[in-house]
Scaffold this motif. Structure first.
Motif: not given
Length: 120
Positions: A51-58, A93-96, A110-120
């Motif tokens: 998810p774009i907004i998460t508490k831990d896992k993407v 895992n962004l839990a830490a 060779g193609n780069t994409e950027t995704f913005k994730i919001i951790k709550q």
């Protein structure tokens, strides 16, 4: 642009398919005090991050070839880096890490994409 309106407080789901390039999703309540979530995401070669907004896992799905993933903090420091094989899915895992926004750069063929994730 397509508008979906729900009149109850129960759970609702909207499924979108056939998206290409840059897409925008905005979710808001009747009044500003209910908050608003808005994000732009890029879908290319069927790779998607949620998810774009998460508490831990993407989750990263749709990887078809060797892929390199970098997760950054808002100061631009790399906090996680992985090489992922082809035809697989990945869980980050962004839990830490603290609350905030974490750009994720995914490089495939060779193609780069950027995704913005919001951790709550």
């Amino acid at each position: 642009m397509e508008l979906f309106k729900f009149d109850s407080t129960g759970p609702h789901e909207i499924q979108v398919t056939g998206l290409h390039d840059y897409n925008s999703v905005s979710i808001s309540g009747i009044t500003d005090c209910q908050g608003k979530v808005e994000d732009v995401f890029n879908l290319s070669e069927s790779v998607y991050v949620y998810p774009i907004i998460t508490k831990d896992k993407v989750f990263i799905h749709g990887i078809r070839s060797k892929t390199h993933v970098k997760v950054y903090d808002m100061a631009g420091r790399i906090i996680m880096e992985k090489d992922i094989g082809s035809d697989t899915n990945e869980i980050l895992n962004l839990a830490a890490y603290g609350t905030g926004m974490y750009p994720i750069k995914i490089t495939t063929r060779g193609n780069t994409e950027t995704f913005k994730i919001i951790k709550q």
